[in-house]
Design an enzyme around this catalytic site. Structure first.
Site, PDB file in Angstrom:
ATOM      1  N   LYS A  66       0.812  -1.224   0.000  1.00 53.23           N
ATOM      2  CA  LYS A  66       0.000   0.000   0.000  1.00 53.23           C
ATOM      3  C   LYS A  66       0.842   1.271   0.000  1.00 53.23           C
ATOM      4  O   LYS A  66       0.415   2.296  -0.511  1.00 53.23           O
ATOM      5  CB  LYS A  66      -0.955  -0.002   1.199  1.00 53.23           C
ATOM      6  CG  LYS A  66      -2.050  -1.039   1.076  1.00 53.23           C
ATOM      7  CD  LYS A  66      -3.001  -0.986   2.246  1.00 53.23           C
ATOM      8  CE  LYS A  66      -3.968  -2.152   2.193  1.00 53.23           C
ATOM      9  NZ  LYS A  66      -4.919  -2.155   3.290  1.00 53.23           N
ATOM     10  N   ASP A 102      -9.676   2.608   2.825  1.00 51.37           N
ATOM     11  CA  ASP A 102      -9.632   1.944   4.144  1.00 51.37           C
ATOM     12  C   ASP A 102     -10.149   2.872   5.246  1.00 51.37           C
ATOM     13  O   ASP A 102     -10.803   2.416   6.191  1.00 51.37           O
ATOM     14  CB  ASP A 102      -8.189   1.539   4.493  1.00 51.37           C
ATOM     15  CG  ASP A 102      -7.763   0.257   3.803  1.00 51.37           C
ATOM     16  OD1 ASP A 102      -8.641  -0.543   3.423  1.00 51.37           O
ATOM     17  OD2 ASP A 102      -6.550   0.047   3.640  1.00 51.37           O
TER      18      ASP A 102
HETATM   19  P1  NAP Z   1       1.500  -3.892   7.588  1.00 51.88           P
HETATM   20  O1  NAP Z   1       1.541  -2.554   6.934  1.00 51.88           O
HETATM   21  O2  NAP Z   1       2.438  -4.949   7.129  1.00 51.88           O
HETATM   22  O3  NAP Z   1       1.708  -3.642   9.185  1.00 51.88           O
HETATM   23  C1  NAP Z   1       1.726  -4.719  10.064  1.00 51.88           C
HETATM   24  C2  NAP Z   1       1.816  -4.225  11.504  1.00 51.88           C
HETATM   25  O4  NAP Z   1       1.653  -5.341  12.366  1.00 51.88           O
HETATM   26  C3  NAP Z   1       3.110  -3.558  11.863  1.00 51.88           C
HETATM   27  O5  NAP Z   1       2.869  -2.549  12.788  1.00 51.88           O
HETATM   28  C4  NAP Z   1       3.910  -4.712  12.492  1.00 51.88           C
HETATM   29  O6  NAP Z   1       4.821  -4.284  13.475  1.00 51.88           O
HETATM   30  C5  NAP Z   1       2.796  -5.448  13.209  1.00 51.88           C
HETATM   31  N1  NAP Z   1       3.117  -6.866  13.382  1.00 51.88           N
HETATM   32  C6  NAP Z   1       3.343  -7.787  12.410  1.00 51.88           C
HETATM   33  N2  NAP Z   1       3.557  -8.986  12.970  1.00 51.88           N
HETATM   34  C7  NAP Z   1       3.522  -8.829  14.315  1.00 51.88           C
HETATM   35  C8  NAP Z   1       3.692  -9.696  15.417  1.00 51.88           C
HETATM   36  N3  NAP Z   1       3.965 -10.994  15.249  1.00 51.88           N
HETATM   37  N4  NAP Z   1       3.571  -9.181  16.672  1.00 51.88           N
HETATM   38  C9  NAP Z   1       3.288  -7.873  16.847  1.00 51.88           C
HETATM   39  N5  NAP Z   1       3.119  -6.983  15.835  1.00 51.88           N
HETATM   40  C10 NAP Z   1       3.232  -7.466  14.585  1.00 51.88           C
HETATM   41  O7  NAP Z   1       0.059  -4.553   7.460  1.00 51.88           O
HETATM   42  P2  NAP Z   1      -1.359  -3.805   7.393  1.00 51.88           P
HETATM   43  O8  NAP Z   1      -1.689  -3.441   5.998  1.00 51.88           O
HETATM   44  O9  NAP Z   1      -1.383  -2.749   8.422  1.00 51.88           O
HETATM   45  O10 NAP Z   1      -2.345  -5.011   7.793  1.00 51.88           O
HETATM   46  C11 NAP Z   1      -2.402  -5.502   9.120  1.00 51.88           C
HETATM   47  C12 NAP Z   1      -3.539  -6.504   9.231  1.00 51.88           C
HETATM   48  O11 NAP Z   1      -4.788  -5.842   9.024  1.00 51.88           O
HETATM   49  C13 NAP Z   1      -3.481  -7.635   8.189  1.00 51.88           C
HETATM   50  O12 NAP Z   1      -3.878  -8.832   8.817  1.00 51.88           O
HETATM   51  C14 NAP Z   1      -4.496  -7.214   7.159  1.00 51.88           C
HETATM   52  O13 NAP Z   1      -5.059  -8.321   6.475  1.00 51.88           O
HETATM   53  C15 NAP Z   1      -5.541  -6.522   8.041  1.00 51.88           C
HETATM   54  N6  NAP Z   1      -6.314  -5.533   7.284  1.00 51.88           N
HETATM   55  C16 NAP Z   1      -7.664  -5.695   7.249  1.00 51.88           C
HETATM   56  C17 NAP Z   1      -8.438  -4.773   6.578  1.00 51.88           C
HETATM   57  C18 NAP Z   1      -9.923  -4.956   6.556  1.00 51.88           C
HETATM   58  O14 NAP Z   1     -10.564  -4.355   5.703  1.00 51.88           O
HETATM   59  N7  NAP Z   1     -10.468  -5.727   7.452  1.00 51.88           N
HETATM   60  C19 NAP Z   1      -7.858  -3.677   5.937  1.00 51.88           C
HETATM   61  C20 NAP Z   1      -6.470  -3.525   6.008  1.00 51.88           C
HETATM   62  C21 NAP Z   1      -5.703  -4.483   6.684  1.00 51.88           C
HETATM   63  P3  NAP Z   1       6.355  -3.928  13.107  1.00 51.88           P
HETATM   64  O15 NAP Z   1       6.351  -2.475  12.728  1.00 51.88           O
HETATM   65  O16 NAP Z   1       7.083  -4.204  14.359  1.00 51.88           O
HETATM   66  O17 NAP Z   1       6.755  -4.834  11.974  1.00 51.88           O
END
Ligand code: NAP
Length: 291
Positions: A66, A102
């Site tokens: 993104k 989003d």
């Molecule tokens: P992202 O940009 O990759 O960010 C991931 C975040 O999660 C970062 O802050 C990362 O921390 C943290 N993280 C990853 N693994 C972790 C762990 N094992 N323990 C603690 N923190 C952890 O991903 P994103 O786009 O924000 O998406 C995050 C989640 O939201 C995904 O599962 C995605 O499918 C979901 N999502 C859902 C929707 C919806 O419409 N429902 C929309 C968007 C996203 P670090 O900075 O330390 O790496």
């Protein structure tokens, strides 16, 4: 209207977007195919430049691209620029325009399905990635009174808190925005006067390395608060399972997924969105996948 809309991300095995987007396209008998395209990081530039070919109408962009797609586009709208993330690409007169649906999807789900009124409340966000950025700007814009951001990597939380603070100051909002140490999530006291917790990490997501895990222990979650998990597969997620047992209210990620997808659909097609149809299809596919 005919052509293709791609979903660009990696991995995409867990995604139900192709099913509910195709359902809406078929509802209007459009000759448009919504197709999932798993793209490796080194292929991203090529995948985006292919969207310039005549048959493409646009795309959805998901984890982890993104932010990375932004410099590859011709224009990025104000909200997506503010958030620093694009999840929807629309081709207009041969140019690729980036949007963020989003933010709207998150708020719409919170209000319509969570019955939660943001004004004057205190919230904790877990994570500081793309979705946490959208959630942080959404809650600030909706006039939350206090916002704490906890992230495994503290520097990213600091950057997000700083940006949110600038945004609040520029727009005359008196939101208190601070970093919460990740370790503080282990203490029940952290949540004592908070009304909303939003999980913006993939912890608990099916097919992820955190599958089956919860970012919070059940004994820190107070009764009566709203726990909102952006993770939508499985449903309920491990976090929401614990939250339910603790007597909290819960909201999963599926409504947000559908609302953000509905806003993208409107951008590509200009049509009224059959949201209920999309929601039913998404839920059905999720349930079938979890059999
Ligand atoms: P992202 O940009 O990759 O960010 C991931 C975040 O999660 C970062 O802050 C990362 O921390 C943290 N993280 C990853 N693994 C972790 C762990 N094992 N323990 C603690 N923190 C952890 O991903 P994103 O786009 O924000 O998406 C995050 C989640 O939201 C995904 O599962 C995605 O499918 C979901 N999502 C859902 C929707 C919806 O419409 N429902 C929309 C968007 C996203 P670090 O900075 O330390 O790496």
């Amino acid at each position: 209207m005919s052509g293709f809309v791609n979903l660009i991300g990696y991995p995409l095995k867990h995604s139900v977007s192709p099913y509910f987007q195709q359902e809406a396209l078929d509802y209007y008998h459009l000759d448009v195919c919504y197709q999932a395209r798993e793209v490796r990081a080194e292929e991203l530039e090529t995948a985006i430049s292919r969207l310039r070919e005549a048959q493409h109408l646009g795309a959805n962009v998901t984890v982890p691209y993104k932010e990375a797609v932004m410099p590859l586009l011709d224009r990025v709208d104000d909200l997506a620029t503010l958030v620093g993330a694009v999840n929807t690409i629309v081709k207009r007169n041969g140019e690729l325009w980036g949007y963020n649906t989003d933010v709207g999807g998150f708020v719409e789900a919170l209000k319509a399905r969570g019955n939660f009124d943001v004004g004057g409340k205190k919230a904790i966000i877990l994570g500081a990635g793309g979705s946490a950025r959208a959630v942080g700007f959404a809650l600030t814009r909706e006039k939350i009174s206090s916002l704490l951001v906890a992230n495994r990597t503290p520097e990213r939380a600091r950057v997000l808190v700083k940006e949110l603070g600038h945004y609040a100051a520029q727009t005359g909002l008196e939101t208190e925005i601070t970093v919460l140490p990740w370790l503080a999530l282990a203490s029940a006291r952290t949540f004592a006067d908070c009304q909303l917790v939003v999980n913006c990490t993939p912890v608990g997501m099916k097919y992820s390395s955190g599958e089956g895990q919860s970012p919070l222990a059940g004994n820190v979650i107070p009764e009566g608060i709203l726990v909102y998990d952006l993770v939508y597969n499985p449903s309920p997620s491990p976090l929401l399972q614990l939250a339910m047992e603790a007597g909290a209210n819960i909201l999963g990620g599926l409504p947000m997924l559908v609302y953000q997808g509905a806003a993208s659909f409107k951008l590509w097609t200009g049509r009224e969105v059959p949201v209920d149809l999309m929601y039913d299809k998404a839920r059905q596919m999720l349930m079938e996948g979890n059999k």
